[in-house]
Design a protein around this motif. Structure first.
Motif, PDB file in Angstrom:
ATOM      1  N   GLN A  22      19.845   0.893 -88.888  1.00  0.00           N
ATOM      2  CA  GLN A  22      18.594   0.175 -88.607  1.00  0.00           C
ATOM      3  C   GLN A  22      18.399  -0.939 -89.632  1.00  0.00           C
ATOM      4  O   GLN A  22      17.992  -2.052 -89.303  1.00  0.00           O
ATOM      5  N   SER A  43      12.363   5.357 -84.011  1.00  0.00           N
ATOM      6  CA  SER A  43      11.600   5.620 -85.241  1.00  0.00           C
ATOM      7  C   SER A  43      10.119   5.263 -85.052  1.00  0.00           C
ATOM      8  O   SER A  43       9.253   5.858 -85.685  1.00  0.00           O
ATOM      9  N   ARG A  62      21.301  11.088 -87.829  1.00  0.00           N
ATOM     10  CA  ARG A  62      20.070  10.327 -88.115  1.00  0.00           C
ATOM     11  C   ARG A  62      20.177   9.519 -89.404  1.00  0.00           C
ATOM     12  O   ARG A  62      19.602   8.451 -89.536  1.00  0.00           O
ATOM     13  N   ASN A  63      20.935  10.039 -90.377  1.00  0.00           N
ATOM     14  CA  ASN A  63      21.140   9.258 -91.599  1.00  0.00           C
ATOM     15  C   ASN A  63      21.896   7.971 -91.302  1.00  0.00           C
ATOM     16  O   ASN A  63      21.601   6.915 -91.852  1.00  0.00           O
ATOM     17  N   PHE A  85      19.587   5.581 -89.549  1.00  0.00           N
ATOM     18  CA  PHE A  85      18.659   5.032 -90.541  1.00  0.00           C
ATOM     19  C   PHE A  85      19.304   3.851 -91.267  1.00  0.00           C
ATOM     20  O   PHE A  85      18.689   2.788 -91.428  1.00  0.00           O
ATOM     21  N   ASN A 142      15.769   7.154 -98.146  1.00  0.00           N
ATOM     22  CA  ASN A 142      16.825   7.745 -97.333  1.00  0.00           C
ATOM     23  C   ASN A 142      17.229   9.132 -97.826  1.00  0.00           C
ATOM     24  O   ASN A 142      18.264   9.650 -97.472  1.00  0.00           O
TER      25      ASN A 142
END
Ligand code: HEM
Length: 202
Positions: A98, A162, A91-92, A95, A83
């Motif tokens: 997810q 992704s 987007r972090n 991430f 990460n």
């Protein structure tokens, strides 16, 4: 060794869409018949139950792919320190979400399969509208199913984003931005179908 890891990660990514993602869409669509009437749902559910090669389909198209994706998924959550990729703030967060949604989805699927498919197999429950009506009449279980369904649809839609990066389909920032909007629409549509079905049972 490195090649092997690359292969497993690609397989993990692919299985998330084919067959698992496709199965998810199919499953939520069948559930959605509950929004029309209990009879429509029973007809659709019993049709699925009567498919030829049912056990082979369940094992090879549903169970084994999810098992592989989940085991490697938990491994990724526990070990990957990737990460530090230089993404924007949004987007972090996606991430991280997810990974969190993957874990919630795993707990939800395990419980859901135990109380439905396995109980039906053991003969302690009978497939049909009433089975889900019973389960979802408990407010705690309803909340749990709501969280589980939304977690799964988020994980699927954000996973599509992704997936497109993983397979080199969206490479430029512009195409990735377009994919963000496209997968947002997927998330809203699939969540609507899944959640509307839940409300139909109560
Ligand atoms: C209905 C169930 C599920 C569906 C439809 C699904 C779908 C997907 C998809 C499409 C991706 C994107 C693949 C890629 O980045 O190329 C993905 C990634 C991922 N999934 Fe799942 N998944 C499911 C269940 C699970 C479960 C139970 C776990 C267990 C923790 C899990 C963990 C992960 C992780 C950690 C990633 C990120 C991989 C990465 O960023 O490299 N998933 N999933």
């Amino acid at each position: 060794m490195e090649n092997k890891e690359f292969f497993y990660r690609r397989l993990h990514s692919l299985l998330g869409v084919v067959p698992i993602g496709i199965f998810l869409l199919q499953h939520l669509t069948v559930n959605h018949f509950a929004a029309y009437s209990p009879e429509s749902f029973n007809k659709a559910a019993h049709f699925m139950e009567s498919l030829p090669f049912r056990y082979a389909l369940e094992i090879f198209v549903i169970f084994l792919p999810i098992l592989f994706h989940a085991v490697l998924g938990v491994y990724i959550v526990l070990t990957a320190k990737n990460n530090v990729r230089r993404h924007g703030f949004f987007r972090n967060w996606m991430f991280l979400l997810q990974r969190i949604s993957g874990i919630i989805t795993l707990v939800f699927i395990a419980w859901h399969v135990w109380e439905t498919r396995i109980q039906i197999g053991l003969g302690t429950k009978e497939l049909g509208f009433n089975m889900m009506e019973d389960i979802l009449s408990n407010p705690f279980m309803f909340a749990f199913y709501l969280l589980g369904v939304v977690s799964t649809t988020f994980h699927f839609a954000n996973g599509l984003w992704s997936f497109l990066v993983t397979w080199g389909i969206t490479v430029t920032p512009r195409s990735q931005r377009i994919a963000t909007y496209a997968t947002l629409i997927v998330f809203l549509a699939v969540t609507y179908i899944g959640v509307r079905a839940l409300f139909a049972f109560v």
